[in-house]
Enzyme design. Sequence first.
Site, mmCIF file in Angstrom:
data_model
loop_
_atom_site.group_PDB
_atom_site.id
_atom_site.type_symbol
_atom_site.label_atom_id
_atom_site.label_comp_id
_atom_site.label_asym_id
_atom_site.label_seq_id
_atom_site.Cartn_x
_atom_site.Cartn_y
_atom_site.Cartn_z
ATOM 1 N N ASP A 171 21.440 108.759 79.165
ATOM 2 C CA ASP A 171 20.829 110.081 78.968
ATOM 3 C C ASP A 171 21.251 110.635 77.726
ATOM 4 O O ASP A 171 20.393 111.138 76.921
ATOM 5 C CB ASP A 171 20.406 111.134 80.252
ATOM 6 C CG ASP A 171 21.751 111.096 81.053
ATOM 7 O OD1 ASP A 171 22.778 110.812 80.780
ATOM 8 O OD2 ASP A 171 21.517 111.677 81.999
ATOM 9 N N GLU A 182 8.476 118.871 80.446
ATOM 10 C CA GLU A 182 8.125 117.654 81.418
ATOM 11 C C GLU A 182 6.588 117.972 81.746
ATOM 12 O O GLU A 182 5.775 117.239 81.713
ATOM 13 C CB GLU A 182 8.859 117.798 82.863
ATOM 14 C CG GLU A 182 10.110 117.176 82.438
ATOM 15 C CD GLU A 182 11.353 117.193 83.643
ATOM 16 O OE1 GLU A 182 10.721 118.117 84.822
ATOM 17 O OE2 GLU A 182 12.156 116.616 83.721
ATOM 18 N N LEU A 230 15.528 111.247 78.582
ATOM 19 C CA LEU A 230 15.402 110.176 79.651
ATOM 20 C C LEU A 230 15.483 110.713 80.859
ATOM 21 O O LEU A 230 16.219 111.144 81.688
ATOM 22 C CB LEU A 230 16.630 109.539 79.500
ATOM 23 C CG LEU A 230 16.482 107.759 80.072
ATOM 24 C CD1 LEU A 230 15.628 107.193 79.252
ATOM 25 C CD2 LEU A 230 18.026 107.112 79.901
ATOM 26 N N ASP A 231 13.850 110.760 81.379
ATOM 27 C CA ASP A 231 13.717 111.465 82.614
ATOM 28 C C ASP A 231 13.871 110.650 83.862
ATOM 29 O O ASP A 231 13.696 109.393 83.724
ATOM 30 C CB ASP A 231 12.243 111.984 82.599
ATOM 31 C CG ASP A 231 12.144 112.763 84.083
ATOM 32 O OD1 ASP A 231 12.814 113.662 84.523
ATOM 33 O OD2 ASP A 231 11.255 111.877 84.864
ATOM 34 N N GLU A 248 15.878 118.449 77.277
ATOM 35 C CA GLU A 248 16.476 118.881 78.607
ATOM 36 C C GLU A 248 18.075 118.549 78.832
ATOM 37 O O GLU A 248 18.612 119.109 79.617
ATOM 38 C CB GLU A 248 15.771 117.798 79.421
ATOM 39 C CG GLU A 248 16.111 117.874 81.036
ATOM 40 C CD GLU A 248 17.397 117.288 81.737
ATOM 41 O OE1 GLU A 248 17.964 116.392 81.074
ATOM 42 O OE2 GLU A 248 17.511 117.469 82.983
ATOM 43 N N GLU A 249 18.611 117.862 77.848
ATOM 44 C CA GLU A 249 20.089 117.815 77.765
ATOM 45 C C GLU A 249 20.829 118.927 77.017
ATOM 46 O O GLU A 249 21.947 118.785 77.146
ATOM 47 C CB GLU A 249 20.178 116.545 77.102
ATOM 48 C CG GLU A 249 19.861 115.074 77.711
ATOM 49 C CD GLU A 249 20.770 114.728 78.768
ATOM 50 O OE1 GLU A 249 20.145 114.416 79.999
ATOM 51 O OE2 GLU A 249 22.023 115.205 78.833
ATOM 52 N N ASP A 284 12.234 115.569 76.971
ATOM 53 C CA ASP A 284 13.233 115.267 78.031
ATOM 54 C C ASP A 284 13.622 113.493 77.546
ATOM 55 O O ASP A 284 12.881 112.723 77.996
ATOM 56 C CB ASP A 284 12.568 115.214 79.217
ATOM 57 C CG ASP A 284 13.496 114.661 80.598
ATOM 58 O OD1 ASP A 284 13.177 114.965 81.781
ATOM 59 O OD2 ASP A 284 14.720 114.276 80.074
ATOM 60 N N ASP A 299 34.276 104.333 69.383
ATOM 61 C CA ASP A 299 33.592 105.697 69.485
ATOM 62 C C ASP A 299 33.258 106.018 70.963
ATOM 63 O O ASP A 299 33.399 105.013 71.827
ATOM 64 C CB ASP A 299 32.408 105.654 68.578
ATOM 65 C CG ASP A 299 31.572 104.128 69.104
ATOM 66 O OD1 ASP A 299 31.532 103.893 70.025
ATOM 67 O OD2 ASP A 299 30.638 103.952 68.084
HETATM 68 P P1 P6P Z 1 13.380 114.213 94.263
HETATM 69 C C1 P6P Z 1 13.919 112.611 88.569
HETATM 70 O O1 P6P Z 1 15.256 113.050 89.014
HETATM 71 C C2 P6P Z 1 12.783 113.888 88.709
HETATM 72 O O2 P6P Z 1 13.369 114.739 87.843
HETATM 73 C C3 P6P Z 1 11.485 113.450 88.172
HETATM 74 O O3 P6P Z 1 11.676 112.415 87.357
HETATM 75 C C4 P6P Z 1 10.945 112.809 89.816
HETATM 76 O O4 P6P Z 1 9.681 113.116 89.931
HETATM 77 C C5 P6P Z 1 11.851 113.937 90.753
HETATM 78 O O5 P6P Z 1 12.704 114.461 90.086
HETATM 79 C C6 P6P Z 1 12.080 113.421 91.824
HETATM 80 O O6 P6P Z 1 12.913 114.307 92.613
HETATM 81 O O7 P6P Z 1 13.393 115.523 94.906
HETATM 82 O O8 P6P Z 1 12.229 113.084 94.706
HETATM 83 O O9 P6P Z 1 14.578 113.324 93.933
#
Ligand code: P6P
Length: 328
Positions: free
Chosen positions: A69, A273, A116-117, A92-93, A114, A63
């Site tokens: 993410d 977020e 996997l942030d 978010e995805e 979100d 698969d």
């Molecule tokens: P920068 C991670 O990509 C994110 O969305 C947040 O989790 C994090 O606080 C921010 O972006 C970091 O942004 O501009 O510092 O890379």
Amino acid sequence: MGEPISLSRFILEEQRKYKNAVGDFSLILEQIAFAAKIISREVNKAGLVNILGSIDSTNKSGDKQQKLDVYSNEQMIKALDPTGKVCAMASEEIEDMLPVSDKSLEGKYAVVFDPLDGSSNIDVNVSIGTIFGIYKRVEDSDCKKSLLQAGKNLVCAGYVIYGSSTMFVYTTGQGVNGFTLDPSVGEFLLSHPNIKIPQYGKIYSINESNYFRWAKGIQEYVNFIKQHPDRQYTLRWIGSLVADFHRNLLKGGVFLYPEDSKNKNGKLRLIYEANPMAFIIENAGGMAVDGKQRILDIQPEELHQRVPLIIGSKYEVELYMEYREKYG
Ligand code: P6P
């Protein structure tokens, strides 16, 4: 040492406080916790399997192998849709509102997440997280309206942080509680009851490389914080919202991702977020603003809109509002 309280038991005891609760909400929360355990298992072995591979690779069972993410997004959907209690999901995805199966159309709740942030940090083994919020369905309207409610209408918000341990932190408006996963029993156990953020801190979290793109008020604010007359602040910036937020929630301080000349509305997303984190911080005694107004009062226009986010201890957030008022 009191007996450990599992998340499941805590959710059940919380439900008993609402005499007309039928358990739909509890089921949704349990399922999010279940998805969190599955995601935690994969995140914690990400370096060992080719799950970091490109999305078109296939694993030995043939698969499609998925990036973490994408995988996390699927785990959230697979955990929530079969409950039949969630009439709408926003992720978010996914570009638009997630279609739910027919039996879910009558669901009384809408869930935003979100999955996997901070996923840009996965490859370098930095803590990442899942963020979620739960709304009651807006009656007699299409489900999408339920996803575009102001954050103050949330009935629950939480996050999972996949760090040195995996923690599940959430609130239903009656205080914030943190649970740590004991992998040996596969249960989240209450480890941080009734979390309250200190009224001021000694940490500020902002990506200072944006300094020359900030409005004067932001520059003046950061310059003041760096030479505060009463205490020495330290800069902590992990670059992962959930990790930076969690540290400041426990220790006090302020996280800022303001607008700048390149990102007119900042970088972070309002629906899945800023709003969930703002709901949590206010229930922990802190504040969350966009620089002009309370995050939770903002009426969303579209699912993926960005918003400036200044969130944390009351003192540092109120001071930011004063500097923007004074210097623009
Ligand atoms: P920068 C991670 O990509 C994110 O969305 C947040 O989790 C994090 O606080 C921010 O972006 C970091 O942004 O501009 O510092 O890379």
